[in-house]
Design an enzyme around this catalytic site. Structure first.
Site, mmCIF file in Angstrom:
data_model
loop_
_atom_site.group_PDB
_atom_site.id
_atom_site.type_symbol
_atom_site.label_atom_id
_atom_site.label_comp_id
_atom_site.label_asym_id
_atom_site.label_seq_id
_atom_site.Cartn_x
_atom_site.Cartn_y
_atom_site.Cartn_z
ATOM 1 N N ARG A 106 9.247 -9.825 -2.316
ATOM 2 C CA ARG A 106 8.547 -8.984 -1.323
ATOM 3 C C ARG A 106 7.097 -9.435 -1.337
ATOM 4 O O ARG A 106 6.423 -9.316 -2.366
ATOM 5 C CB ARG A 106 8.675 -7.503 -1.679
ATOM 6 C CG ARG A 106 7.766 -6.623 -0.849
ATOM 7 C CD ARG A 106 8.084 -5.151 -0.952
ATOM 8 N NE ARG A 106 9.247 -4.821 -0.172
ATOM 9 C CZ ARG A 106 9.542 -3.585 0.275
ATOM 10 N NH1 ARG A 106 8.741 -2.580 0.007
ATOM 11 N NH2 ARG A 106 10.619 -3.374 0.997
ATOM 12 N N HIS A 133 11.985 -8.227 7.894
ATOM 13 C CA HIS A 133 12.622 -7.390 6.868
ATOM 14 C C HIS A 133 14.144 -7.425 7.100
ATOM 15 O O HIS A 133 14.777 -6.430 7.459
ATOM 16 C CB HIS A 133 12.076 -5.963 6.967
ATOM 17 C CG HIS A 133 12.355 -5.120 5.767
ATOM 18 N ND1 HIS A 133 12.910 -5.607 4.601
ATOM 19 C CD2 HIS A 133 12.154 -3.786 5.540
ATOM 20 C CE1 HIS A 133 13.025 -4.622 3.720
ATOM 21 N NE2 HIS A 133 12.582 -3.512 4.266
ATOM 22 N N GLN A 136 16.777 -4.948 5.454
ATOM 23 C CA GLN A 136 16.771 -3.614 6.060
ATOM 24 C C GLN A 136 17.706 -3.574 7.277
ATOM 25 O O GLN A 136 18.553 -2.688 7.413
ATOM 26 C CB GLN A 136 15.339 -3.268 6.503
ATOM 27 C CG GLN A 136 15.233 -1.969 7.266
ATOM 28 C CD GLN A 136 15.510 -0.756 6.391
ATOM 29 O OE1 GLN A 136 14.962 -0.632 5.325
ATOM 30 N NE2 GLN A 136 16.374 0.126 6.844
ATOM 31 N N ASP A 228 9.285 3.113 12.914
ATOM 32 C CA ASP A 228 8.782 2.666 11.601
ATOM 33 C C ASP A 228 7.326 3.117 11.522
ATOM 34 O O ASP A 228 6.737 3.532 12.542
ATOM 35 C CB ASP A 228 8.913 1.132 11.518
ATOM 36 C CG ASP A 228 8.442 0.551 10.187
ATOM 37 O OD1 ASP A 228 8.314 1.318 9.203
ATOM 38 O OD2 ASP A 228 8.193 -0.668 10.122
ATOM 39 N N CYS A 268 13.533 3.191 8.845
ATOM 40 C CA CYS A 268 13.758 2.419 7.615
ATOM 41 C C CYS A 268 13.222 3.143 6.391
ATOM 42 O O CYS A 268 13.685 2.893 5.284
ATOM 43 C CB CYS A 268 13.118 1.043 7.754
ATOM 44 S SG CYS A 268 11.373 1.124 8.207
ATOM 45 N N ARG A 294 21.551 0.220 2.300
ATOM 46 C CA ARG A 294 20.746 -0.876 1.734
ATOM 47 C C ARG A 294 21.435 -1.430 0.487
ATOM 48 O O ARG A 294 21.385 -2.627 0.220
ATOM 49 C CB ARG A 294 19.336 -0.372 1.367
ATOM 50 C CG ARG A 294 18.480 0.083 2.531
ATOM 51 C CD ARG A 294 18.131 -1.076 3.438
ATOM 52 N NE ARG A 294 17.607 -2.197 2.675
ATOM 53 C CZ ARG A 294 16.331 -2.325 2.289
ATOM 54 N NH1 ARG A 294 15.438 -1.423 2.657
ATOM 55 N NH2 ARG A 294 15.925 -3.375 1.600
HETATM 56 N N1 CP Z 1 12.777 0.517 3.801
HETATM 57 C C1 CP Z 1 12.242 -0.078 2.724
HETATM 58 O O1 CP Z 1 12.190 -1.303 2.597
HETATM 59 O O2 CP Z 1 11.755 0.799 1.800
HETATM 60 P P1 CP Z 1 10.910 0.438 0.502
HETATM 61 O O3 CP Z 1 9.556 -0.014 0.954
HETATM 62 O O4 CP Z 1 10.865 1.730 -0.262
HETATM 63 O O5 CP Z 1 11.614 -0.649 -0.249
HETATM 64 N N1 NVA Z 2 6.695 -1.980 8.345
HETATM 65 C C1 NVA Z 2 6.732 -1.345 7.052
HETATM 66 C C2 NVA Z 2 8.116 -1.338 6.513
HETATM 67 C C3 NVA Z 2 8.284 -0.625 5.195
HETATM 68 C C4 NVA Z 2 9.691 -0.666 4.698
HETATM 69 C C5 NVA Z 2 5.785 -2.061 6.104
HETATM 70 O O1 NVA Z 2 5.744 -3.289 6.113
HETATM 71 O O2 NVA Z 2 5.060 -1.380 5.374
#
Ligand code: CP
Ligand code: NVA
Length: 308
Positions: A106, A133, A136, A228, A268, A294
């Protein structure tokens, strides 16, 4: 079917039959989890979970997925690694590949994933970047398939149309041939290159793409409304300006009335101010099934990449 690509960085690298295969495989893993059937056939493998940003769902679902499959997960917070003192990411990649079988990362910049994939001769999985992502959205497709199937589905996304979740939905829906709309302010619509790629994929798979500034046009007759956060991780400096500009795109009862009567609401997570609390808590909301899926979809990706 074996997986195709060695890495899982963005959905646009996959074909329709590959995505459908992963969704079906995720469903098989879900059934195994529910019936208690053991599926730890990857004992002896190790996974590096390299995280530059916070996470609740992604980290935990991946660690549990690894555990259920027999993979040993090693959580690596970037701040605790030499990378925080300037060790190049390409060197980190070449060290990790000597120890583990897969890298799950990540990251702030999608480029970091591309460097990991270039320098590590093992699969690299995107656990969220600024650009995409995909884990997701794979879980979300399993959720949609379970609720209403994946044929003739109209999905509307409201909010930041140029973020990671919007991009992955755009590519995923285009590949599956769905009708996908984004309602977003002009300055937060997908870039020209993302849109061109998505339109080509949609054309090939008989999907539809609509980008509009009008939230009502986006949600009209939709089966699903998805949103989101307005301020993604990394965008905090622009928070005040974003919260102001996105206000007309908030998912409210006023917006829901333009969609189908039994419209489903998806997010999400985590959520902030982009949805009214009573919509989020209503019978339309399927967010907890989304979160659960997930886990099962993470297993589909890990198992496919590690059993080539
Ligand atoms: N939706 C998602 O990726 O959540 P987190 O940021 O908690 O991993
Ligand atoms: N768009 C959001 C998604 C979190 C799961 C972010 O990048 O923070």
């Amino acid at each position: 079917m074996k997986l195709f690509n060695r890495d899982f960085l963005t959905l646009k690298d996959f074909k329709k039959d590959e995505l459908l295969f992963l969704i079906d495989l995720a469903y098989d893993f879900k059934k195994k989890k529910k019936t208690g059937e053991r599926h730890s056939f990857l004992v002896g493998k190790s996974a590096a979970l390299f995280f530059e940003k916070p996470s609740t769902r992604t980290r935990i679902s991946l660690e549990v997925a690894c555990n259920d499959l027999g993979i040993h997960p090693i959580y690596l917070e970037s701040k605790q690694m030499q990378i925080s003192r300037g060790e190049p990411i390409k060197d980190t990649a070449r060290v990790l590949e000597r120890y583990v079988d897969i890298i799950i990362a990540r990251v702030y910049s999608h480029k970091t994933l591309e460097i990991l994939a270039e320098y590590a001769d093992i699969p690299v999985v995107n656990a969220l970047s600024d650009f995409a992502h995909p884990l997701q959205i794979l879980g979300d497709f399993l959720t949609i398939k379970e609720k209403i199937g994946l044929n003739d589905v109209k999905i509307a996304f409201l909010g930041d149309g140029d973020n990671n979740v919007a991009h992955s939905l755009l590519f995923g829906c285009a590949i599956l041939g769905l009708d996908f709309r984004i309602g977003a302010p002009k300055a937060y619509q997908p870039s020209q290159s993302v849109l061109e790629n998505a339109k080509k994929l949609a054309e090939k798979n008989h999907g539809k793409v609509l980008i509009t500034e009008d939230p009502i046009e986006a949600v009209r007759d939709a089966d699903i409304i998805y949103t989101d956060v307005w301020v993604s991780m990394g965008d905090e400096a622009e928070a005040a300006q974003r919260i102001k500009i996105f206000e007309p795109y908030k998912v409210s009862w006023d917006i829901l009335k333009y969609a189908k009567e039994d419209v489903l609401f998806m997010h999400c997570l985590p959520r902030h101010e982009e949805v009214e609390d009573s919509v989020f808590e209503s019978k339309h909301s399927i967010v907890w099934d989304q979160a659960e899926n997930r886990l099962h979809s993470a297993k589909a990706v890990l198992a496919s990449l590690l059993t080539r």
